[in-house]
Design a protein around this motif. Structure first.
Motif, short mmCIF file in Angstrom:
data_model
loop_
_atom_site.label_atom_id
_atom_site.label_comp_id
_atom_site.label_asym_id
_atom_site.label_seq_id
_atom_site.Cartn_x
_atom_site.Cartn_y
_atom_site.Cartn_z
N GLY A 116 0.85 -1.35 -0.04
CA GLY A 116 -0.03 0.06 0.06
C GLY A 116 0.98 1.35 0.02
O GLY A 116 1.96 1.27 0.52
N LYS A 117 0.52 2.20 -0.68
CA LYS A 117 1.01 3.50 -0.33
C LYS A 117 0.82 4.02 1.01
O LYS A 117 -0.02 3.47 1.83
N PRO A 118 1.87 4.91 1.48
CA PRO A 118 1.78 5.38 2.88
C PRO A 118 0.44 5.90 3.30
O PRO A 118 0.10 5.53 4.50
N ILE A 119 -0.49 6.45 2.43
CA ILE A 119 -1.73 7.00 2.66
C ILE A 119 -2.60 5.99 3.39
O ILE A 119 -3.45 6.34 4.34
N VAL A 120 -2.33 4.85 3.21
CA VAL A 120 -3.10 3.63 3.77
C VAL A 120 -2.59 2.62 5.12
O VAL A 120 -2.96 1.64 5.25
N SER A 121 -1.66 3.61 5.66
CA SER A 121 -1.21 2.94 6.94
C SER A 121 -1.89 3.01 8.02
O SER A 121 -3.15 3.61 7.87
N ARG A 122 -1.86 1.88 8.86
CA ARG A 122 -2.74 1.63 10.01
C ARG A 122 -1.84 1.80 11.27
O ARG A 122 -0.58 1.95 11.18
N GLY A 123 -2.39 1.82 12.56
CA GLY A 123 -1.93 1.87 13.60
C GLY A 123 -1.40 0.68 14.44
O GLY A 123 -0.94 0.47 15.32
N ASN A 124 -1.53 -0.52 13.66
CA ASN A 124 -1.07 -1.79 13.84
C ASN A 124 -0.65 -2.55 12.92
O ASN A 124 -0.82 -2.28 11.71
N ARG A 125 -0.41 -4.15 12.99
CA ARG A 125 0.27 -4.88 12.00
C ARG A 125 -0.89 -5.72 11.43
O ARG A 125 -0.51 -6.56 10.73
N ASN A 126 -2.15 -5.46 11.63
CA ASN A 126 -2.97 -6.26 10.98
C ASN A 126 -3.39 -6.08 9.66
O ASN A 126 -3.68 -7.22 8.94
N PHE A 127 -2.84 -5.23 8.92
CA PHE A 127 -2.95 -5.26 7.31
C PHE A 127 -1.46 -5.56 6.63
O PHE A 127 -1.14 -5.62 5.63
N GLU A 128 -0.54 -6.18 7.57
CA GLU A 128 0.76 -6.57 7.20
C GLU A 128 0.64 -8.09 6.96
O GLU A 128 1.08 -8.71 7.75
N ASN A 129 0.13 -8.56 5.77
CA ASN A 129 0.06 -9.94 5.32
C ASN A 129 1.19 -10.29 4.39
O ASN A 129 1.42 -9.89 3.43
N TYR A 130 1.73 -11.34 4.51
CA TYR A 130 2.61 -12.11 3.76
C TYR A 130 2.55 -13.62 3.94
O TYR A 130 2.16 -14.12 4.86
N TYR A 131 2.85 -14.25 2.68
CA TYR A 131 2.57 -15.51 2.55
C TYR A 131 4.01 -16.18 2.06
O TYR A 131 4.66 -15.58 0.98
N ILE A 132 4.27 -17.38 2.45
CA ILE A 132 5.67 -18.20 1.84
C ILE A 132 5.17 -19.41 1.38
O ILE A 132 4.41 -20.32 2.08
N ASN A 133 5.18 -19.77 0.21
CA ASN A 133 4.93 -20.81 -0.73
C ASN A 133 3.24 -21.09 -0.23
O ASN A 133 3.16 -22.40 -0.30
N GLY A 134 2.71 -20.23 -0.22
CA GLY A 134 1.17 -20.39 -0.17
C GLY A 134 0.60 -20.38 1.27
O GLY A 134 -0.70 -20.77 1.29
N THR A 167 0.42 -4.51 3.34
CA THR A 167 1.10 -5.27 2.35
C THR A 167 0.45 -6.85 2.20
O THR A 167 -0.20 -7.18 3.01
N ASN A 168 0.53 -7.25 0.84
CA ASN A 168 0.03 -8.42 0.51
C ASN A 168 0.88 -9.02 -0.19
O ASN A 168 0.91 -8.86 -1.50
N LEU A 169 2.00 -9.82 0.23
CA LEU A 169 3.17 -9.99 -0.23
C LEU A 169 3.06 -11.83 -0.41
O LEU A 169 3.06 -12.20 0.52
N HIS A 170 3.69 -12.30 -1.66
CA HIS A 170 3.72 -13.69 -1.76
C HIS A 170 5.14 -13.92 -1.95
O HIS A 170 5.96 -13.52 -2.86
N PHE A 171 5.78 -14.72 -1.07
CA PHE A 171 7.36 -15.17 -1.02
C PHE A 171 7.27 -16.69 -1.83
O PHE A 171 6.45 -17.53 -1.25
N GLU A 172 7.91 -16.86 -2.44
CA GLU A 172 8.20 -18.26 -3.08
C GLU A 172 9.79 -18.43 -2.83
O GLU A 172 10.60 -17.90 -3.30
N ILE A 173 9.96 -19.36 -1.80
CA ILE A 173 11.45 -19.54 -1.15
C ILE A 173 11.59 -20.86 -1.36
O ILE A 173 10.95 -22.06 -1.00
N SER A 174 12.87 -21.28 -1.83
CA SER A 174 13.48 -22.66 -1.94
C SER A 174 13.06 -23.47 -0.59
O SER A 174 13.31 -22.79 0.34
N PRO A 175 12.19 -24.58 -0.63
CA PRO A 175 12.25 -25.44 0.82
C PRO A 175 13.33 -25.69 1.48
O PRO A 175 13.24 -25.85 2.83
N GLN A 176 14.34 -25.68 0.86
CA GLN A 176 15.50 -26.11 1.66
C GLN A 176 16.01 -25.13 2.70
O GLN A 176 16.76 -25.32 3.58
#
Length: 656
Positions: free
Chosen positions: A238-256, A284-293
């Motif tokens: 998100g652009k800085p304008i949609v910031s929030r006072g907590n981490r509830n909108f800070e989402n990220y996913y690793i290998n789904g 944030t809504n980020l998808h990480f593809e990281i080697s399982p090793q």
């Protein structure tokens, strides 16, 4: 008499269930992940009373064979792995074989399942870990789980559950996160027979974000794409304008898989540093593809935490990716009065007027959106053309929108080539009350987000520089500038602060420095520990542009300060820097340098209530727009905002 007793199997199962099943949302998470592992492309979750009395999850996946059904409810029975070596290559969401046995131990469970090749399905009932019934039944392909009376046989656990509304909110959060982690799957959530979430399942992440977070966030997203060996990042921030006072909108996913990680959270927030104010957190809504090793997901029974084998590499890559995505993007906040007026309308202070005069009636979807908005009291009813304007759908047509009005002189400048961005970003709008869209129609959801991408045009361009008009100074603090149909307001202190900060940071990074002699010098009287720190880090102080020499008996004279910050004449800044240094460090920590340079820039910058000439302001704007991020001061405050002609005309009732 022996004091050590072997527990019976029922007690063992209930203890094990307590590690996996904490509340109804845990059940939903486990069964929803199983549906995804079964290759379903449509899943419906239905709950009543917060999932305490009833949960039903239906999918169209591959189903289960009849002979596998009883085995699935045994502890540590799984189809995902065969031996310990398989843990290094786990690609499914569930793999331990704990979910079904844990759920069955503390609830009344009914399972209906059928594979696509079978003529009939299987109905299986198990309560408290004890099989009650197994029979052949007609059923569609896929699997349906019905969970009734959770914790019916463990009342001590049940009494610690929250109210049905609170438990429903926990389930809603879980379903949202899983839906966002798999945009290729259509996921529906029904709470007490009301649709709450429905994603389209078309594989487009932005179309999945829209029905969950609404228009205001969706229109203020920045796409992220980055890749290096063993790791790939994609998604939106998100652009800085949609910031929030907590981490509830800070989402990220690793290998789904939705994951909590202190390393990733800190890296994301570090990437946003200088773009957000303190105690604000990004979307944030980020998808990480990281080697399982590089991963160990076998850390926590809920599989919500993991460990990385290359933490530093991942951390640095995430920080650079976030910073690169934010730099040179269009981040000017647009002042919007609509939310204030809607509150006035809601409380009967302003009489609502028809918005359809002289325009065609809205389309059914727009009509429904307006009715929902009016019911929630968050948005004012708009005509179809108003909605287009509010989304900034209208494209900039060469020769029309880009042509300045004749009366605008060409001598004044506001924008520089430094902020030209061809990635087509929307100008953010400030909406104090964000609207939550429960269940938009899928086809229209796709259309809305596609339109936003199609007509998203940068506000600033190279050609725009010579067509801006400086109007003047307001309250001897803010500068007003006009361009086309917008009024831009610049905070002179924040703008100058940002210019000084980036110049100094750039010189520090390149190990370039200039010093400005000061008279009289700053005299530092240090303790033995402070003197030791100063001598240890003296070369790095000199890199910044400080000239420091002994003055006798643990006193030191600061005769020069960084050239860009020649107005600095307070020893507190240097003392603060010394106080925050760690004696075990080999060098001054970068974040300490950043914080102190930000403070130094603030001290040296022009202040509010200080008169500047038009020429000085023009020169300041020229320097500001050459910054990597001209939109926020080092503390995260905006340096520039805008107000559209449309909003002004609404306030003067030229538009009703």
């Amino acid at each position: 008499m022996p004091t050590i007793q072997v527990l019976d199997q029922g007690t063992i199962n209930k203890i094990a269930a307590g590690e996996v099943i904490e509340r109804p949302s845990s059940v939903v998470k486990e069964l929803l992940e199983n549906a995804i592992d079964a290759n379903a492309n449509a899943v419906t979750v239905e709950i009543k009373e917060g999932g305490i009395s009833f949960i039903r999850i239906t999918d169209n996946g591959k189903g289960m064979e009849r002979e596998d059904v009883p085995l699935a409810f045994l502890p540590h029975a799984t189809s995902k792995i065969r031996n310990v070596e398989d843990l290094l290559h786990v690609s499914s969401l569930g793999f331990r074989g704990e979910a079904l046995s844990s759920i069955a131990a503390v609830a009344q469970v009914e399972l209906i399942t059928k594979t696509s090749g079978a003529l009939t399905g299987t109905r299986y009932i198990i309560e408290g870990g004890v099989e009650k019934n197994a029979e052949e039944i007609g059923a569609p392909s896929g699997t349906t789980f019905i969970i009734r009376n959770l914790f019916y046989n463990t009342p001590a656990r049940k009494k610690f559950l929250k109210s049905g509304t609170t438990e429903s909110s926990y389930i809603c959060n879980i379903v949202e996160r899983i839906a966002l982690s798999h945009p290729e799957i259509s996921i529906r959530l029904i709470v007490n027979r009301q649709n709450k979430i429905h994603t389209p399942g078309n594989g487009l992440l932005k179309d999945c974000i829209y029905p969950i977070f609404g228009k205001d966030i969706t229109r203020n997203l920045i796409e992220v794409q980055a890749e290096q060996e063993h790791i790939k990042i994609s998604g939106y921030i998100g652009k800085p304008i949609v910031s929030r006072g907590n981490r509830n909108f800070e989402n990220y996913y690793i290998n789904g898989r939705y994951i909590k990680s202190k390393i990733l959270s800190h890296a994301i927030e570090e990437g946003y540093k200088n773009f957000l104010m303190q105690h604000k957190y990004p979307f944030t809504n980020l998808h990480f593809e990281i080697s399982p090793q590089l991963l160990d997901v076998n850390v926590h029974p809920t599989k919500m935490e993991l460990k990385f084998s290359e933490e530093q590499m991942i951390y640095e890559f995430v920080v650079k990716t976030i910073q690169k995505a934010l730099t040179h993007k269009e981040l000017v906040p647009d002042v919007d009065f609509s939310s204030y007026e809607d509150k006035q309308v809601k409380h009967g202070k302003i009489k609502e007027q028809s918005t359809y005069a002289g325009s065609k009636p809205p389309e059914p979807f727009e009509q429904r959106r307006m009715e929902e908005s009016k019911a929630s009291g968050t948005l004012e009813a708009h005509s179809s053309t108003d909605i287009v304007d509010n989304f900034s759908f209208a494209p900039k047509v060469p020769g029309k929108n880009s042509t300045p009005s004749p009366q605008v002189p060409k001598r004044s400048r506001i924008l520089s080539e430094a902020i030209v961005d061809n990635s087509c970003e929307l100008v953010p709008a400030v909406f104090p009350n964000s609207t939550f869209v429960d269940n938009p129609v899928n086809n229209h959801t796709v259309t809305q987000t596609q339109q936003m991408e199609l007509f998203d045009t940068p506000v600033f361009s190279k050609e725009a520089r010579s067509h801006h008009r400086i109007i003047g100074q307001l309250f001897e603090t803010y500068w007003l500038m006009e361009y086309e149909n917008k009024l831009f307001i610049i905070d002179q202190h924040a703008a100058h602060e940002k210019v000084l900060f980036e110049k100094t940071m750039a010189a520090f990074a390149k190990k370039e420095h200039t010093s400005q002699l000061i008279s009289p010098p700053i005299i530092l009287n240090l303790s033995m520990a402070e003197e030791e720190l100063l001598l240890k880090f003296l070369p790095q102080f000199q890199e910044l542009g400080f000239e420091i020499e002994p003055f006798g008996d643990r006193a030191y004279a600061v005769r020069g300060v960084p050239g860009n910050l020649y107005a600095i004449s307070e020893k507190e800044l240097l003392m603060d820097l010394l106080d925050n240094l760690c004696q075990e460090s080999d060098k001054i920590k970068e974040h300490l340098i950043t914080e102190k340079i930000a403070s130094m820039s603030c001290k040296a910058a022009v202040k509010g209530n200080m008169h500047l000439s038009v020429q000085e302001m023009d020169a300041l704007v020229e320097q500001l727009m050459q910054c990597d991020n001209p939109y926020n001061c080092p503390h995260g405050r905006p340096t520039i905002i805008s107000m559209s002609k449309y909003e002004l005309e609404k306030k003067f009732k030229r538009i009703v």
